[in-house]
Scaffold this active site. Structure first.
Site, PDB file in Angstrom:
ATOM      1  N   GLU A  12       0.916  -1.046  -0.098  1.00 17.79           N
ATOM      2  CA  GLU A  12       0.096  -0.022   0.010  1.00 17.79           C
ATOM      3  C   GLU A  12       0.937   1.186  -0.051  1.00 17.79           C
ATOM      4  OE1 GLU A  12      -1.189  -2.604   1.601  1.00 17.79           O
ATOM      5  OE2 GLU A  12      -3.095  -2.976   0.608  1.00 17.79           O
ATOM      6  N   HIS A  55     -10.522  -5.262   9.359  1.00 15.13           N
ATOM      7  CA  HIS A  55     -11.420  -4.819   8.007  1.00 15.13           C
ATOM      8  C   HIS A  55     -12.707  -4.279   8.431  1.00 15.13           C
ATOM      9  CE1 HIS A  55      -8.853  -8.392   6.762  1.00 15.13           C
ATOM     10  NE2 HIS A  55      -9.369  -7.913   5.558  1.00 15.13           N
TER      11      HIS A  55
END
Lengths: 344, 319
Positions: B54, B123
């Protein structure tokens, strides 16, 4: 050295001399309190910026580090704009918002220097991605120190550039210290060039104090990038002979002897010796006239170079925005050796 | 989801500088079908599957935008992009200012937020207040398909970096979407339903919960004015103030953490500019200030629901 070679060597010499003289003036400016905050000079490492940027066109871009004055000058930022920036003026290349560590001049392809170690690697890969998307043949270069190669950005950036064959050159200026931490201590594998293999890209080590060697290595890397061959990792082994930042103590982590040893390997002195080996090069005068370079020999004393002894008058940001003079005027214009190098 | 896909498809056809970066957004079409069918149309260079790095691809997007492209970073879950906060806060958010506006930064960072489906703590995050705290970033958090399409299109036509966050429990929601070439400018809240007794500001999935609460309270004659800010940076406090002038009571509902959050910011601004309009203390209803648990009954306890919103409105009316 034949005529063509010596003309090219002279061009490289001028680029290095410009950086050296400017850095010396900036260091003095810092000592006199004219330059605020941190000031990381590039003294000792000039051959890297000069050699690599000599291979780039105006349309190519570079991303740099906290030690970025040399890259800015070598890419064509007018010295006046660099000085104005460090003096905190609205006429600076970042309009006074950045200072030493945040230089921006996209007009000449300097896409930014940064106070954070690592991002320049990713950003150069990103610019290269845009060039690939547009298929416009441009090349991006990331300059970074040995400190950055132990950072995740190095790993992630080189891997992405490799898998997508991006037109980018990663130039590691291994000056052997991350601030004051020796690279030999912080690296599991201190052979930076060999790390290229881990990402499936060529890694080349050169003597970073030999501008002709850097020039040759950069030529190959830039050609490879431009032709679609993908990225190259170029390790330039060098040394900074001034402290990490102006005003910092310098001999707690390295010895005077070591610094003197590296000063003796000064990239400017080494090229000067080579240039003068066969007497004054035949095309010296012609080349000098053509490039409007120094009228004295490049050996003129730094003491004779007038610097920015007086800060420019403060101006409002709105009036001066976008109106930075492209050519230096007084007081820098008197400093002939501080003129921007001729563009190839 | 279909609404944002339409916007992205149309804008990619209009602007060849747009390309998408992310994990599984190529042939796979995105974990949440955010790019379904685009790979076949635009190929691997504009639909670029990334390694799991990322920080790397967000930093790459920054450089790509500096050189003139318009990257869309599809990071799947907002929790994942936390690895790239340095690139977002220090680089993407600052480049336009530091370069005196000579470099533009049209980077769209998009992904999911929110508690649900026992996704557990890596998440389930909602970090819009974190992004809204940073000067230079715009943050859009839509609550319905039409807003999602209009805001995404606006993001893809501007010069600024935008963090675009959709609640995963809203991805399958259906709703009317106007045809044609239109966009929704940032910083304009929507009055979802008018009312006169109490003002409720709700964001993202909380708008749906609040609507359900409003419907239940309406049967008892309680009239709630519901406002959806749609973007938290810039934040439209004027619309909230105009409503508070009418109702005198304010509740803010947001699933993200409360401390230094959306509720705090709106409450502070309303207190600064309209304290004399208030008939009761401002109330906030946020997700629990804790990591999100996995077990369904535990998970249900940490996020606001229609029931807890309804209770909060009743409490406020009793003040």
């Amino acid at each position: 050295m034949n005529g063509r070679d010596s003309s090219r060597a002279l061009d490289l010499y001028r680029r290095m001399l410009l950086i050296r003289r400017c850095e010396e003036q900036l260091a003095r400016g810092h000592q006199r309190g004219l330059i605020h905050g941190a000031c990381h000079t590039y003294v000792g490492q000039e051959a890297v910026a000069a050699g690599v940027c000599a291979q780039l066109g105006a349309e190519d871009v570079v991303f740099s580090t906290h030690r970025g004055h040399g890259h800015a000058l070598a890419k064509g930022v007018p010295p006046r704009e660099l000085f104005a920036e460090l003096l905190g003026r609205a006429t600076g290349c970042s309009r006074g918002r950045g200072g030493s560590m945040h230089l921006f001049a996209p007009e000449v392809g300097l896409m930014g220097t940064s106070g954070i170690v690592g991002p320049c690697i990713l950003q150069a890969a990103g610019a290269a991605y845009t060039f690939k998307l547009r298929a416009d043949g441009r090349v991006a270069v990331a300059f970074f120190g040995d400190g950055a190669v132990n950072n995740g950005a190095f790993h992630e950036g080189l891997n992405m550039a490799s898998i997508w064959k991006l037109p980018v050159v990663f130039v590691c200026e291994n000056n052997q210290f991350a601030t004051e931490v020796p690279f030999s201590y912080s690296a599991g594998n201190p052979d930076v060039a060999s790390r290229g293999a881990a990402y499936g890209l060529p890694g080349v080590a050169v003597d970073g104090n030999d501008v002709l060697a850097v020039d040759v290595a950069a030529e190959e890397a830039v050609r490879r990038a431009r032709e679609g061959g993908g990225p190259t990792l170029l390790e330039c082994r060098t040394y900074r002979t001034r402290p990490h930042s102006e005003g910092m103590p310098d001999f707690t982590y390295r010895t005077r002897e070591e610094v003197e040893e590296w000063k003796a390997r000064c990239p400017l002195a080494r090229l000067r010796v080579k240039l003068l080996e066969g007497g004054t090069p035949r095309n010296w005068r012609r080349s000098r006239r053509k490039s409007r370079g120094p009228s004295r020999t490049p050996r003129s004393s730094p003491r004779k170079v007038p610097g920015p002894t007086r800060p420019p008058r403060p101006r409002t940001s709105t009036r001066s925005r976008g109106s930075c003079p492209r050519r230096p005027s007084a007081p820098l214009a008197r400093s002939r050796s501080c003129r921007p190098p001729s563009r190839r | 989801m279909q609404a944002t896909l339409e916007a992205l498809t149309e804008e990619m056809a209009r602007d060849p500088a747009i390309f998408v970066l992310g994990e599984g957004i190529g042939k796979r079409g995105g974990n949440f079908r955010t790019t379904a069918g685009l790979y076949e149309r635009y190929g691997p260079l504009r639909l670029c599957d990334t390694p799991i790095c990322e920080r790397g691809f967000v930093g790459l997007a920054c450089g790509a935008a500096m050189a003139g492209a318009r990257p869309v970073v599809d990071f799947m879950f907002v929790d994942f992009v936390l690895d790239a906060l340095g690139e977002i806060f220090n680089q993407i958010a600052k480049v336009q200012y530091m370069s005196g506006g000579r470099l533009r930064m049209p980077v769209l960072l998009r992904g999911c937020i929110g508690v649900g489906h026992s996704a557990a703590t890596h998440h389930s995050g909602s970090y819009h207040p974190l992004f809204a705290h940073i000067p230079g970033l715009r943050v859009a958090v839509p609550s319905n398909p039409a807003d999602a399409k209009g805001l995404l299109r606006h993001a893809l036509r501007g010069h600024d970096p935008v963090v675009f966050l959709e609640h995963r429990e809203l991805l399958g929601v259906k709703g009317p979407v106007p045809e044609g070439d239109w966009e929704i400018p940032f910083g304009r809240a929507a009055v979802v339903r008018p009312g006169k007794d109490v003002t409720v500001v709700a964001l993202s999935l909380m708008v749906r919960h609040a609507l359900a609460a409003c419907a239940a309270l309406e049967k008892e004659g309680i009239s709630v004015e519901l406002i959806d800010p749609r973007t938290v940076a810039p934040l439209d406090v004027d619309t909230v103030l105009a409503s508070v002038r009418k109702t005198g009571r304010l509740l803010i509902v947001d699933e993200a953490f409360g401390p230094f959050g959306l509720g705090s910011e709106i409450a502070a601004q309303v207190a600064e500019r309209g304290l004399d309009q208030l008939d009761a203390p401002i109330r906030r209803l946020h997700g629990a200030h804790a990591p999100t648990p996995y077990s369904p009954p535990l998970e249900a306890a940490v996020a606001p629901t229609a029931k807890t919103v309804e209770r909060a409105i009743r409490d406020l009316l009793e003040d």
